[in-house]
Write a protein that holds these residues in place. Structure first.
Motif, PDB file in Angstrom:
ATOM      1  N   ARG A 120      -1.758   2.587  20.704  1.00  0.00           N
ATOM      2  CA  ARG A 120      -0.796   1.493  20.563  1.00  0.00           C
ATOM      3  C   ARG A 120      -1.289   0.475  19.534  1.00  0.00           C
ATOM      4  O   ARG A 120      -0.502  -0.032  18.727  1.00  0.00           O
ATOM      5  CB  ARG A 120      -0.539   0.820  21.914  1.00  0.00           C
ATOM      6  N   VAL A 121      -2.592   0.200  19.543  1.00  0.00           N
ATOM      7  CA  VAL A 121      -3.169  -0.711  18.551  1.00  0.00           C
ATOM      8  C   VAL A 121      -2.976  -0.142  17.151  1.00  0.00           C
ATOM      9  O   VAL A 121      -2.586  -0.857  16.227  1.00  0.00           O
ATOM     10  CB  VAL A 121      -4.663  -0.977  18.838  1.00  0.00           C
ATOM     11  N   ALA A 122      -3.227   1.142  16.984  1.00  0.00           N
ATOM     12  CA  ALA A 122      -3.082   1.774  15.662  1.00  0.00           C
ATOM     13  C   ALA A 122      -1.637   1.715  15.178  1.00  0.00           C
ATOM     14  O   ALA A 122      -1.388   1.448  13.996  1.00  0.00           O
ATOM     15  CB  ALA A 122      -3.579   3.216  15.718  1.00  0.00           C
ATOM     16  N   CYS A 123      -0.678   1.936  16.073  1.00  0.00           N
ATOM     17  CA  CYS A 123       0.737   1.861  15.687  1.00  0.00           C
ATOM     18  C   CYS A 123       1.104   0.439  15.267  1.00  0.00           C
ATOM     19  O   CYS A 123       1.749   0.238  14.236  1.00  0.00           O
ATOM     20  CB  CYS A 123       1.626   2.298  16.850  1.00  0.00           C
ATOM     21  N   ALA A 124       0.697  -0.535  16.065  1.00  0.00           N
ATOM     22  CA  ALA A 124       0.985  -1.931  15.718  1.00  0.00           C
ATOM     23  C   ALA A 124       0.281  -2.313  14.426  1.00  0.00           C
ATOM     24  O   ALA A 124       0.840  -3.033  13.593  1.00  0.00           O
ATOM     25  CB  ALA A 124       0.548  -2.852  16.862  1.00  0.00           C
ATOM     26  N   GLN A 125      -0.923  -1.815  14.237  1.00  0.00           N
ATOM     27  CA  GLN A 125      -1.696  -2.123  13.031  1.00  0.00           C
ATOM     28  C   GLN A 125      -0.980  -1.649  11.767  1.00  0.00           C
ATOM     29  O   GLN A 125      -0.992  -2.336  10.751  1.00  0.00           O
ATOM     30  CB  GLN A 125      -3.084  -1.483  13.132  1.00  0.00           C
ATOM     31  N   ARG A 126      -0.321  -0.497  11.842  1.00  0.00           N
ATOM     32  CA  ARG A 126       0.424   0.006  10.681  1.00  0.00           C
ATOM     33  C   ARG A 126       1.514  -0.969  10.272  1.00  0.00           C
ATOM     34  O   ARG A 126       1.703  -1.251   9.090  1.00  0.00           O
ATOM     35  CB  ARG A 126       1.054   1.370  10.989  1.00  0.00           C
ATOM     36  N   VAL A 127       2.231  -1.506  11.250  1.00  0.00           N
ATOM     37  CA  VAL A 127       3.301  -2.449  10.952  1.00  0.00           C
ATOM     38  C   VAL A 127       2.710  -3.777  10.469  1.00  0.00           C
ATOM     39  O   VAL A 127       3.168  -4.351   9.480  1.00  0.00           O
ATOM     40  CB  VAL A 127       4.200  -2.674  12.189  1.00  0.00           C
ATOM     41  N   LEU A 128       1.677  -4.259  11.151  1.00  0.00           N
ATOM     42  CA  LEU A 128       1.074  -5.542  10.804  1.00  0.00           C
ATOM     43  C   LEU A 128       0.407  -5.540   9.432  1.00  0.00           C
ATOM     44  O   LEU A 128       0.269  -6.592   8.809  1.00  0.00           O
ATOM     45  CB  LEU A 128       0.054  -5.946  11.869  1.00  0.00           C
ATOM     46  N   SER A 129       0.012  -4.371   8.955  1.00  0.00           N
ATOM     47  CA  SER A 129      -0.642  -4.314   7.648  1.00  0.00           C
ATOM     48  C   SER A 129       0.298  -4.793   6.538  1.00  0.00           C
ATOM     49  O   SER A 129      -0.161  -5.281   5.510  1.00  0.00           O
ATOM     50  CB  SER A 129      -1.150  -2.903   7.346  1.00  0.00           C
ATOM     51  N   HIS A 130       1.603  -4.691   6.756  1.00  0.00           N
ATOM     52  CA  HIS A 130       2.561  -5.215   5.782  1.00  0.00           C
ATOM     53  C   HIS A 130       2.363  -6.721   5.588  1.00  0.00           C
ATOM     54  O   HIS A 130       2.556  -7.243   4.500  1.00  0.00           O
ATOM     55  CB  HIS A 130       3.997  -4.934   6.237  1.00  0.00           C
ATOM     56  N   TYR A 131       1.969  -7.393   6.652  1.00  0.00           N
ATOM     57  CA  TYR A 131       1.746  -8.838   6.616  1.00  0.00           C
ATOM     58  C   TYR A 131       0.272  -9.194   6.377  1.00  0.00           C
ATOM     59  O   TYR A 131      -0.098 -10.354   6.482  1.00  0.00           O
ATOM     60  CB  TYR A 131       2.219  -9.470   7.934  1.00  0.00           C
ATOM     61  N   ARG A 132      -0.529  -8.184   6.089  1.00  0.00           N
ATOM     62  CA  ARG A 132      -1.964  -8.348   5.865  1.00  0.00           C
ATOM     63  C   ARG A 132      -2.672  -8.898   7.106  1.00  0.00           C
ATOM     64  O   ARG A 132      -3.647  -9.630   7.020  1.00  0.00           O
ATOM     65  CB  ARG A 132      -2.236  -9.220   4.647  1.00  0.00           C
ATOM     66  N   LEU A 133      -2.183  -8.528   8.277  1.00  0.00           N
ATOM     67  CA  LEU A 133      -2.804  -8.901   9.538  1.00  0.00           C
ATOM     68  C   LEU A 133      -3.527  -7.701  10.115  1.00  0.00           C
ATOM     69  O   LEU A 133      -3.156  -6.554   9.845  1.00  0.00           O
ATOM     70  CB  LEU A 133      -1.749  -9.388  10.540  1.00  0.00           C
ATOM     71  N   THR A 134      -4.537  -7.955  10.920  1.00  0.00           N
ATOM     72  CA  THR A 134      -5.229  -6.873  11.607  1.00  0.00           C
ATOM     73  C   THR A 134      -5.178  -7.125  13.109  1.00  0.00           C
ATOM     74  O   THR A 134      -5.212  -8.269  13.566  1.00  0.00           O
ATOM     75  CB  THR A 134      -6.696  -6.744  11.165  1.00  0.00           C
ATOM     76  N   LEU A 135      -5.101  -6.048  13.854  1.00  0.00           N
ATOM     77  CA  LEU A 135      -5.070  -6.116  15.309  1.00  0.00           C
ATOM     78  C   LEU A 135      -6.182  -5.238  15.831  1.00  0.00           C
ATOM     79  O   LEU A 135      -6.369  -4.111  15.356  1.00  0.00           O
ATOM     80  CB  LEU A 135      -3.717  -5.627  15.841  1.00  0.00           C
ATOM     81  N   SER A 136      -6.922  -5.745  16.798  1.00  0.00           N
ATOM     82  CA  SER A 136      -7.963  -4.938  17.424  1.00  0.00           C
ATOM     83  C   SER A 136      -7.960  -5.169  18.929  1.00  0.00           C
ATOM     84  O   SER A 136      -7.490  -6.199  19.408  1.00  0.00           O
ATOM     85  CB  SER A 136      -9.336  -5.272  16.829  1.00  0.00           C
ATOM     86  N   ASP A 137      -8.462  -4.195  19.629  1.00  0.00           N
ATOM     87  CA  ASP A 137      -8.587  -4.289  21.077  1.00  0.00           C
ATOM     88  C   ASP A 137      -9.776  -5.178  21.403  1.00  0.00           C
ATOM     89  O   ASP A 137     -10.801  -5.152  20.721  1.00  0.00           O
ATOM     90  CB  ASP A 137      -8.789  -2.883  21.652  1.00  0.00           C
ATOM     91  N   TRP A 138      -9.644  -5.981  22.451  1.00  0.00           N
ATOM     92  CA  TRP A 138     -10.752  -6.818  22.871  1.00  0.00           C
ATOM     93  C   TRP A 138     -11.049  -6.543  24.333  1.00  0.00           C
ATOM     94  O   TRP A 138     -10.318  -6.970  25.218  1.00  0.00           O
ATOM     95  CB  TRP A 138     -10.432  -8.299  22.650  1.00  0.00           C
ATOM     96  N   GLN A 139     -12.087  -5.769  24.564  1.00  0.00           N
ATOM     97  CA  GLN A 139     -12.579  -5.467  25.911  1.00  0.00           C
ATOM     98  C   GLN A 139     -11.543  -4.793  26.806  1.00  0.00           C
ATOM     99  O   GLN A 139     -11.664  -4.850  28.029  1.00  0.00           O
ATOM    100  CB  GLN A 139     -13.078  -6.748  26.581  1.00  0.00           C
ATOM    101  N   GLY A 140     -10.524  -4.194  26.226  1.00  0.00           N
ATOM    102  CA  GLY A 140      -9.506  -3.520  27.029  1.00  0.00           C
ATOM    103  C   GLY A 140      -8.630  -4.472  27.834  1.00  0.00           C
ATOM    104  O   GLY A 140      -7.863  -4.039  28.677  1.00  0.00           O
ATOM    105  N   THR A 141      -8.755  -5.785  27.582  1.00  0.00           N
ATOM    106  CA  THR A 141      -7.985  -6.762  28.360  1.00  0.00           C
ATOM    107  C   THR A 141      -7.058  -7.612  27.511  1.00  0.00           C
ATOM    108  O   THR A 141      -6.151  -8.246  28.043  1.00  0.00           O
ATOM    109  CB  THR A 141      -8.927  -7.726  29.113  1.00  0.00           C
TER     110      THR A 141
END
Length: 109
Positions: A40-61
């Motif tokens: 799910r993070v990877a899918c969201a990351q693909r979309v967010l890359s258009h805005y030059r944002l990065t998303l990462s998981d933090w401790q599974g929470t």
């Protein structure tokens, strides 16, 4: 809510897999649930890359949403993602914008 309360707060948001059969997923394996979360993070990351944002998981929470300049927001769950992105960027973010869809490239079957 402060960040600590958000981390210690309730779990099992509908966007996450749960360890209980019939609740969000039928997956009982914690490794598989973690793998699904990272997908799910990877899918969201693909979309967010258009805005030059990065998303990462933090401790599974929670999730960490960051700009190229280092501004970061803790996002409790994926339903808060776009509001946090707009706050960080100071402008509207639309995942269905034709420019975003074009950025993603042709659909894969």
């Amino acid at each position: 809510m402060c960040a600590l309360c958000g981390i210690l707060g309730p779990a099992n948001h509908w966007t996450d897999a749960a360890a209980r059969p019939g609740v969000f997923t039928r997956n009982l394996d914690s490794l598989q649930r973690r793998r699904e979360r990272l997908q799910r993070v990877a899918c969201a990351q693909r979309v967010l890359s258009h805005y030059r944002l990065t998303l990462s998981d933090w401790q599974g929470t929670a999730y960490l949403l960051s700009t190229p300049t280092g501004k970061t927001e803790i996002v409790d769950n994926l339903t808060h993602l776009w509001a946090a992105a707009e706050k960080l960027l100071g402008r509207r973010c639309d995942p269905l914008d034709p420019a975003v869809i074009n950025h993603l490239g042709p659909a894969r079957g």
